[in-house]
Scaffold this active site. Sequence first.
Site, short mmCIF file in Angstrom:
data_model
loop_
_atom_site.label_atom_id
_atom_site.label_comp_id
_atom_site.label_asym_id
_atom_site.label_seq_id
_atom_site.Cartn_x
_atom_site.Cartn_y
_atom_site.Cartn_z
CB ILE A 1 -11.11 -29.43 62.04
CG1 ILE A 1 -12.15 -30.23 61.27
CG2 ILE A 1 -11.29 -29.62 63.55
CD1 ILE A 1 -11.84 -31.71 61.21
CB CYS A 2 -9.83 -24.36 64.52
SG CYS A 2 -8.67 -23.50 65.59
CB ALA A 3 -8.49 -29.73 66.27
#
Lengths: 451, 153
Positions: B92-94
């Site tokens: 996840i790119c968060a």
Amino acid sequence: MVLMSFRLPFLSGDTPNVILHSTTTTAPSNMSSNREPLWYCHECNAEMRPLMAPDPHCASCNSTFVEKMENPADDPREFQHGHGGVEDDADMDQFFAGLQHILGMNQQARTRSPDHPPTVPNATQPRSASPPSQPGLPVSSGTYTIRIDRSTNGGPARTIITSGPSVLGGDPSIPRLSEFASRTPRPTRPADTIAGPLMLQYLLTMLANRPGTNGQAPPDFLQGMFPGAENGRMGDYVFNQEALDQIITQLMESSQPHPVPATEEIMNKLPREVLEEGSPLLEKDCAVCKDQFSLTTEDPDEQVIVTLPCKHPFHEPCIMPWLKSSATCPVCRYELVPQPHHHDPNDSHTASSNANGAANQAQRSSSPTSRDHTEHQGGGIFSNFFNFMTGAHGQDHDHDATSSNEGHASPSSAGRSQSPAQTSPRPSESHSRRGSQDHPQAPGAWEHDLD
Amino acid sequence: MAAVSTRRLQKELADIKNHGTPTGITLLKADDFETWYLTLEVLGESLYKGEVFALKFRFEPGYPISSPAVQFVVDDKFRAPLHPHVYSNGHICASILGTEWSPVLSVISVCITLQSMLASCKDKKRPPDNDRYVAHAPENPKKTQFVYHDDEV
């Protein structure tokens, strides 16, 4: 065209440049015809007829670095193809001899070729246009050139040029690197030799993958010559996917605004309060551990409350480790030390893997001058690099030129269409630059870094 | 002395058991203080209606000072949601999982954030660099340096 300028930790205190470049050369027979004098484009390293308005410039690359060839005594092509001037320099002799030794396999190929007429089908070339059985003629109409410019301290510049024929990639009869490295003859493949750009590619790959794919270390001269090559990186260049990934990772990390920690001084100056009966703090929680402040903690350190300038209180042992990684309030992100802000609308949504974190760390610290020179195609570092080499010619320029064949030249267009990538030593400031110029749309798309 | 993470996670676990989890979030497995699994579902109208995802949390001893490694589970039962910030391997790119992590955040608050991220999605698609990233991604998403570029999705 200067393709790549290597800065190598090279020999003793000298700062040589290895310049790899390739040429597509039209046949000098045309040149000597009675037409008006041709011009020479120093960017393309090729003769051409310039567009004259507003100033003379190359019709191919638009460079204005063009020269009218009217003085036979000062032919710019001389520099290009040179005289193979090996200077009387023991170091360079060693290097050159070693290089020639490897490239010399190529000579065998050529002397063999009459016995084994090059059945090498050039995919881009109609066979009927060039009867491949013509003995003694090079398969390809190209050369590659390795030129090593080297200036000794205060001394004159020295130039070593070596060149050879090119064999284009994609041919099933061209041996793979492993086959090439094993140097085992494959009787089923008479044309089992490589040359030119592919040779260079293999050579550099083997340098990068030391010890070689056959388990042998490369010759000693190479070990001394390219001390950085063992990691797939040589100076500022990479030669395999792993090394490229490392570079990409570095780029991503350098673009990434890491939190700035608080200094010891700042942390020591933060107001501390030891909990006492009746303190209003006892009503509150530490946002890090989520525990309410209490007079009955086991750890006496937890009686010490640090209140940040934003008035948020924490257990001292809870907040200090955090401030050592980021000088911000965990609750409100108040900045005790100005933090980088990374919401750059031009940044794209990208990620890079850092599977070798520790190794990267070590590498980073050991090569602070590493430069951000990469190509944007993941596995294509070579294809970009060596595309330039494919505009190739026979080893013997004069001989080949007289027999040049239009059909052979086609692959050069791919390389030619790319703008020359020249890099020169650049301080590491590029690591800290960021923003849209450094981070175009796709991971690894660093066209802007290739200035 | 137990790791800092243990005390904090004990507290989070007790809180979950005492007060339950928010709607759409369930604790799947929390047998130790190293790896937890939770399920995530976007309730109400969203592009992910009817889909259930699983999140895997891995905690280092330094948690919550160090962020947890959070990813969607991709196995024979669960798939990563099709989302511009979620790679097909579940990473996840968060920003809150990376540079904007704060020790104030918790397992549940991360879940809520990701639930909200899915709920607001308007275009179910993979990140543009999905294939390249997945091909070379480290096993642990924390080893990835993500570049965060928008707050929209």
